[in-house]
Design a protein around this motif. Structure first.
Motif, PDB file in Angstrom:
ATOM      1  N   PRO A   6       9.261  -0.082  -8.566  1.00  0.00           N
ATOM      2  CA  PRO A   6       8.597  -1.080  -7.722  1.00  0.00           C
ATOM      3  C   PRO A   6       9.234  -1.141  -6.337  1.00  0.00           C
ATOM      4  CG  PRO A   6      10.054  -2.150  -9.294  1.00  0.00           C
ATOM      5  CD  PRO A   6      10.024  -0.696  -9.665  1.00  0.00           C
ATOM      6  N   THR A   7       8.465  -1.642  -5.385  1.00  0.00           N
ATOM      7  CA  THR A   7       8.930  -1.712  -4.000  1.00  0.00           C
ATOM      8  C   THR A   7       8.699  -3.115  -3.440  1.00  0.00           C
ATOM      9  OG1 THR A   7       6.801  -1.141  -2.985  1.00  0.00           O
ATOM     10  CG2 THR A   7       8.201   0.692  -3.723  1.00  0.00           C
ATOM     11  N   HIS A   8       9.104  -3.288  -2.190  1.00  0.00           N
ATOM     12  CA  HIS A   8       8.868  -4.543  -1.474  1.00  0.00           C
ATOM     13  C   HIS A   8       7.667  -4.429  -0.524  1.00  0.00           C
ATOM     14  CE1 HIS A   8      12.564  -6.365  -2.906  1.00  0.00           C
ATOM     15  NE2 HIS A   8      13.269  -5.336  -2.476  1.00  0.00           N
ATOM     16  N   THR A   9       6.787  -3.463  -0.746  1.00  0.00           N
ATOM     17  CA  THR A   9       5.686  -3.222   0.187  1.00  0.00           C
ATOM     18  C   THR A   9       4.801  -4.444   0.382  1.00  0.00           C
ATOM     19  OG1 THR A   9       5.666  -0.863  -0.367  1.00  0.00           O
ATOM     20  CG2 THR A   9       3.686  -1.769   0.654  1.00  0.00           C
ATOM     21  N   VAL A  10       4.390  -5.076  -0.697  1.00  0.00           N
ATOM     22  CA  VAL A  10       3.505  -6.234  -0.585  1.00  0.00           C
ATOM     23  C   VAL A  10       4.227  -7.399   0.073  1.00  0.00           C
ATOM     24  CG1 VAL A  10       2.087  -7.884  -1.858  1.00  0.00           C
ATOM     25  CG2 VAL A  10       2.154  -5.496  -2.583  1.00  0.00           C
ATOM     26  N   GLU A  11       5.466  -7.596  -0.291  1.00  0.00           N
ATOM     27  CA  GLU A  11       6.235  -8.677   0.314  1.00  0.00           C
ATOM     28  C   GLU A  11       6.386  -8.460   1.824  1.00  0.00           C
ATOM     29  OE1 GLU A  11      10.537 -10.933  -0.231  1.00  0.00           O
ATOM     30  OE2 GLU A  11       9.679  -9.737  -1.864  1.00  0.00           O
ATOM     31  N   ARG A  12       6.666  -7.226   2.220  1.00  0.00           N
ATOM     32  CA  ARG A  12       6.771  -6.929   3.655  1.00  0.00           C
ATOM     33  C   ARG A  12       5.439  -7.178   4.356  1.00  0.00           C
ATOM     34  NH1 ARG A  12      11.589  -4.298   4.747  1.00  0.00           N
ATOM     35  NH2 ARG A  12      12.580  -3.251   2.958  1.00  0.00           N
ATOM     36  N   SER A  13       4.345  -6.826   3.696  1.00  0.00           N
ATOM     37  CA  SER A  13       3.026  -7.053   4.275  1.00  0.00           C
ATOM     38  C   SER A  13       2.761  -8.539   4.472  1.00  0.00           C
ATOM     39  CB  SER A  13       1.952  -6.443   3.377  1.00  0.00           C
ATOM     40  OG  SER A  13       0.656  -6.796   3.813  1.00  0.00           O
ATOM     41  N   LEU A  14       3.109  -9.348   3.473  1.00  0.00           N
ATOM     42  CA  LEU A  14       2.918 -10.792   3.592  1.00  0.00           C
ATOM     43  C   LEU A  14       3.759 -11.365   4.720  1.00  0.00           C
ATOM     44  CD1 LEU A  14       2.800 -11.791  -0.169  1.00  0.00           C
ATOM     45  CD2 LEU A  14       0.990 -12.198   1.503  1.00  0.00           C
ATOM     46  N   ARG A  15       4.971 -10.888   4.845  1.00  0.00           N
ATOM     47  CA  ARG A  15       5.828 -11.356   5.936  1.00  0.00           C
ATOM     48  C   ARG A  15       5.223 -11.007   7.297  1.00  0.00           C
ATOM     49  NH1 ARG A  15      12.087 -11.359   4.955  1.00  0.00           N
ATOM     50  NH2 ARG A  15      12.239 -12.177   2.841  1.00  0.00           N
ATOM     51  N   ALA A  16       4.691  -9.796   7.390  1.00  0.00           N
ATOM     52  CA  ALA A  16       4.164  -9.330   8.678  1.00  0.00           C
ATOM     53  C   ALA A  16       2.844 -10.011   9.043  1.00  0.00           C
ATOM     54  CB  ALA A  16       3.973  -7.821   8.642  1.00  0.00           C
ATOM     55  N   THR A  17       1.977 -10.235   8.060  1.00  0.00           N
ATOM     56  CA  THR A  17       0.632 -10.728   8.364  1.00  0.00           C
ATOM     57  C   THR A  17       0.506 -12.245   8.307  1.00  0.00           C
ATOM     58  OG1 THR A  17      -0.032 -10.471   6.040  1.00  0.00           O
ATOM     59  CG2 THR A  17      -0.445  -8.615   7.535  1.00  0.00           C
ATOM     60  N   THR A  18       1.371 -12.912   7.548  1.00  0.00           N
ATOM     61  CA  THR A  18       1.244 -14.367   7.397  1.00  0.00           C
ATOM     62  C   THR A  18       2.458 -15.127   7.911  1.00  0.00           C
ATOM     63  OG1 THR A  18       2.251 -14.515   5.183  1.00  0.00           O
ATOM     64  CG2 THR A  18      -0.097 -13.926   5.297  1.00  0.00           C
ATOM     65  N   GLY A  19       3.546 -14.418   8.193  1.00  0.00           N
ATOM     66  CA  GLY A  19       4.763 -15.094   8.624  1.00  0.00           C
ATOM     67  C   GLY A  19       5.569 -15.677   7.489  1.00  0.00           C
ATOM     68  N   ALA A  20       5.183 -15.382   6.242  1.00  0.00           N
ATOM     69  CA  ALA A  20       5.918 -15.911   5.090  1.00  0.00           C
ATOM     70  C   ALA A  20       7.345 -15.380   5.075  1.00  0.00           C
ATOM     71  CB  ALA A  20       5.202 -15.525   3.801  1.00  0.00           C
ATOM     72  N   ARG A  21       8.290 -16.261   4.867  1.00  0.00           N
ATOM     73  CA  ARG A  21       9.693 -15.853   4.774  1.00  0.00           C
ATOM     74  C   ARG A  21      10.184 -15.856   3.333  1.00  0.00           C
ATOM     75  NH1 ARG A  21      10.438 -12.749   8.297  1.00  0.00           N
ATOM     76  NH2 ARG A  21      12.685 -12.890   7.898  1.00  0.00           N
ATOM     77  N   ILE A  22       9.680 -16.778   2.557  1.00  0.00           N
ATOM     78  CA  ILE A  22      10.066 -16.853   1.147  1.00  0.00           C
ATOM     79  C   ILE A  22       8.848 -16.490   0.310  1.00  0.00           C
ATOM     80  CG2 ILE A  22      10.916 -18.314  -0.720  1.00  0.00           C
ATOM     81  CD1 ILE A  22      12.244 -20.048   1.440  1.00  0.00           C
ATOM     82  N   VAL A  23       8.944 -15.387  -0.405  1.00  0.00           N
ATOM     83  CA  VAL A  23       7.831 -14.892  -1.216  1.00  0.00           C
ATOM     84  C   VAL A  23       8.269 -14.841  -2.674  1.00  0.00           C
ATOM     85  CG1 VAL A  23       6.229 -12.996  -1.622  1.00  0.00           C
ATOM     86  CG2 VAL A  23       6.964 -13.518   0.715  1.00  0.00           C
ATOM     87  N   ALA A  24       7.506 -15.449  -3.543  1.00  0.00           N
ATOM     88  CA  ALA A  24       7.814 -15.455  -4.971  1.00  0.00           C
ATOM     89  C   ALA A  24       6.883 -14.504  -5.713  1.00  0.00           C
ATOM     90  CB  ALA A  24       7.674 -16.861  -5.550  1.00  0.00           C
ATOM     91  N   GLY A  25       7.438 -13.729  -6.638  1.00  0.00           N
ATOM     92  CA  GLY A  25       6.633 -12.943  -7.559  1.00  0.00           C
ATOM     93  C   GLY A  25       6.407 -13.744  -8.825  1.00  0.00           C
ATOM     94  N   VAL A  26       5.189 -13.742  -9.337  1.00  0.00           N
ATOM     95  CA  VAL A  26       4.835 -14.552 -10.510  1.00  0.00           C
ATOM     96  C   VAL A  26       4.169 -13.676 -11.556  1.00  0.00           C
ATOM     97  CG1 VAL A  26       3.332 -16.409 -11.340  1.00  0.00           C
ATOM     98  CG2 VAL A  26       4.639 -16.721  -9.230  1.00  0.00           C
ATOM     99  N   ASP A  27       4.633 -13.820 -12.799  1.00  0.00           N
ATOM    100  CA  ASP A  27       4.001 -13.094 -13.910  1.00  0.00           C
ATOM    101  C   ASP A  27       4.055 -13.965 -15.143  1.00  0.00           C
ATOM    102  OD1 ASP A  27       2.610 -11.054 -15.092  1.00  0.00           O
ATOM    103  OD2 ASP A  27       4.368  -9.824 -15.528  1.00  0.00           O
ATOM    104  N   GLU A  28       3.130 -13.702 -16.061  1.00  0.00           N
ATOM    105  CA  GLU A  28       3.030 -14.489 -17.295  1.00  0.00           C
ATOM    106  C   GLU A  28       3.194 -13.605 -18.512  1.00  0.00           C
ATOM    107  OE1 GLU A  28       0.515 -13.944 -19.592  1.00  0.00           O
ATOM    108  OE2 GLU A  28      -0.581 -12.517 -18.353  1.00  0.00           O
ATOM    109  N   VAL A  29       3.519 -14.239 -19.624  1.00  0.00           N
ATOM    110  CA  VAL A  29       3.560 -13.564 -20.917  1.00  0.00           C
ATOM    111  C   VAL A  29       3.081 -14.554 -21.974  1.00  0.00           C
ATOM    112  CG1 VAL A  29       5.972 -14.193 -21.362  1.00  0.00           C
ATOM    113  CG2 VAL A  29       4.988 -12.184 -22.493  1.00  0.00           C
ATOM    114  N   GLY A  30       2.368 -14.029 -22.967  1.00  0.00           N
ATOM    115  CA  GLY A  30       1.896 -14.873 -24.059  1.00  0.00           C
ATOM    116  C   GLY A  30       0.434 -15.232 -23.987  1.00  0.00           C
ATOM    117  N   ARG A  31      -0.286 -14.661 -23.038  1.00  0.00           N
ATOM    118  CA  ARG A  31      -1.700 -15.019 -22.876  1.00  0.00           C
ATOM    119  C   ARG A  31      -2.507 -14.689 -24.135  1.00  0.00           C
ATOM    120  NH1 ARG A  31      -5.357 -13.891 -17.719  1.00  0.00           N
ATOM    121  NH2 ARG A  31      -3.322 -13.360 -16.864  1.00  0.00           N
ATOM    122  N   GLY A  32      -2.261 -13.556 -24.754  1.00  0.00           N
ATOM    123  CA  GLY A  32      -3.084 -13.131 -25.882  1.00  0.00           C
ATOM    124  C   GLY A  32      -2.507 -13.443 -27.245  1.00  0.00           C
TER     125      GLY A  32
END
Length: 236
Positions: A6-32
């Motif tokens: 995995p990379t920080h590509t999406v996080e870098r994109s969010l920083r560049a396009t929205t000015g976001a400084r703090i970016v959280a990754g979110v994932d779930e388990v147990g849906r099924g």
């Protein structure tokens, strides 16, 4: 099978396009799963190099996943977990329960994120959060992969503790199946019926004549579609 880290590509994109400084990754388990909570992890990692071998939790062996989760808990800038119980899933439907668990996780972080990278193609979080959905984000995004591993290990631990410590749960094999469909789980349900940790709006009860009367009415067509689709189709 080789995989791209995995990379920080999406996080870098969010920083560049929205000015976001703090970016959280979110994932779930147990849906099924048939039993137990749905668990969501929110992880903030910054742009540092991740621990070696980080990827989607489902691609890791249990031993490696457990060791990596312990490492990640020390490595991440911050993380928090949120659960929605089986009763909340029955009452709200899965989409709303996922949102509830995710909000609990995000609000548990010491600092509110400016943006959220959400694994998958559906934004179950919504306003007021600034969300970027990423299909297979748990493989391609560092923060989401970290959240994936931490959430999986935590939920598996909870389910194993239920089997070990709760009277009547040993027969269901929660330590091995984490509440997901399995032959052992189905046999125990047929003989003993559901525990207080089972989701009573799920379609597995349709195949259990002795216990079918316990089934709760689904609240919406959306919930029904998610539950029937999730009965056997989600990865452990």
């Amino acid at each position: 099978m080789p995989y791209e880290p995995p990379t920080h590509t999406v996080e870098r994109s969010l920083r560049a396009t929205t000015g976001a400084r703090i970016v959280a990754g979110v994932d779930e388990v147990g849906r099924g799963a048939w039993a137990g909570p749905v668990t969501v992890c929110a992880a903030v990692t910054g742009l540092r190099r991740p621990p070696a071998g980080l990827t989607d939790s489902k691609l890791l062996t249990p031993k490696r996943r457990t060791a990596l989760a312990a490492e990640l808990e020390q490595w991440v800038t911050a993380y928090a977990l949120g659960d929605a119980s089986s009763q909340e899933i029955d009452e709200l439907g899965m989409t709303a329960a996922l949102r509830l668990a995710a909000v609990r996780a995000l609000e548990g972080l010491p600092v509110r994120p400016d943006a959220v990278i959400l694994d998958g193609k559906h934004d179950y979080l919504g306003s007021p959060w600034q969300v970027r959905t990423v299909i297979k984000g748990d493989q391609s995004c560092v923060a989401v992969a970290a959240a994936s591993v931490i959430a999986k290990v935590r939920r598996d631990t909870v389910m194993a503790e239920l089997e070990a410590e709760t009277e009547g749960c040993a027969a269901f094999g929660f330590a091995a199946n984490a509440g997901y469909p399995s032959p052992v789980h189905k046999a125990a349900l047929e003989e003993l019926g559901p525990t207080p940790y089972h989701r009573l709006s799920w379609s597995y009860l349709d195949a259990l004549p002795r216990w079918r009367h316990l089934k709760k009415v689904r609240l919406s067509a959306e919930a029904a579609a998610l539950e029937s689709g999730g009965q056997l189709g989600f990865d452990f």
